[in-house]
Write an enzyme that holds these catalytic residues in place. Structure first.
Site, PDB file in Angstrom:
ATOM      1  CB  VAL A  31       6.781 -21.655  25.706  1.00 19.90           C
ATOM      2  CG1 VAL A  31       5.394 -22.472  25.414  1.00 19.90           C
ATOM      3  CG2 VAL A  31       6.970 -20.379  24.752  1.00 19.90           C
ATOM      4  CB  SER A  32      10.990 -22.121  29.272  1.00 21.89           C
ATOM      5  OG  SER A  32      10.186 -22.478  30.365  1.00 21.89           O
ATOM      6  CB  THR A  33      13.119 -22.027  24.850  1.00 20.33           C
ATOM      7  OG1 THR A  33      12.552 -23.101  24.412  1.00 20.33           O
ATOM      8  CG2 THR A  33      13.847 -22.363  26.205  1.00 20.33           C
TER       9      THR A  33
END
Length: 182
Positions: free
Chosen positions: A9-11
């Site tokens: 996931v990005s964050t």
């Protein structure tokens, strides 16, 4: 053949749970799951690096979606080549494609390029929207800091906390907090 799984996931605010469940449902054992909470725009990710070190010829890496492995086409192609040179294939569960065979590699390269182009279009639209909002007078960023000296001055002049809060456009509790700190 051993199955490995990779999720990203990005964050830190996003959850890996959906991806991890899909990978486990596909037969990946818990100790062979590798994950990252980092942007896909580069390949310097700890989970991906650990996966690269662990896999051997004949292994298969499962990834839920193509864009979870990476966003940059050149990086994706290089990763696919690297794994392919090791005799490791990659299967993308949601996309139903695999690097096994020449046709699969071609399709993945095309899809990676499309994903990168889509990301560029999203950034372009976001920037256009931001410029339009600024032109309409919408301000971005943090609110200006509170002038605590003015709050103290108003309070000493006899103004109540509720009226100070209304005038300064802040919460009454903020007024009390600033007055008690000084």
């Amino acid at each position: 053949m051993r199955l490995f799984g990779y999720a990203r996931v990005s964050t830190g605010q996003q959850s890996l749970e959906i991806q991890l469940k899909a990978l486990k449902d596909a037969g990946v054992e818990e100790h062979r799951l590798f994950k990252d909470k980092a942007t896909g725009s580069h390949i310097e990710r700890s989970g991906l690096e650990a996966l690269r070190q662990k896999v051997e010829q004949g292994d298969v890496i499962l990834v839920k979606k193509l864009d979870r492995l990476g966003r940059d086409t050149a990086d994706m192609v290089n990763l696919i080549k690297e794994f392919s040179n090791q005799g490791v294939s990659i299967r993308f569960l949601d996309d139903g494609i695999s690097t096994e065979g020449a046709m699969g590699k071609m399709v993945i390269t095309i899809l990676a390029a499309v994903a990168e182009a889509e990301r560029a279009r999203i950034l372009e639209r976001t920037n256009e929207g931001r410029l339009e909002a600024k032109a309409k007078g919408i301000q971005f960023g943090r609110k200006p800091s509170i002038d605590s000296a003015k709050i103290k001055q108003l309070y000493e002049a006899g103004m109540g906390a509720t009226e100070i809060a209304k005038q300064m456009k802040i919460g009454r509790s903020t007024v009390y907090k600033l007055l008690n700190c000084k």
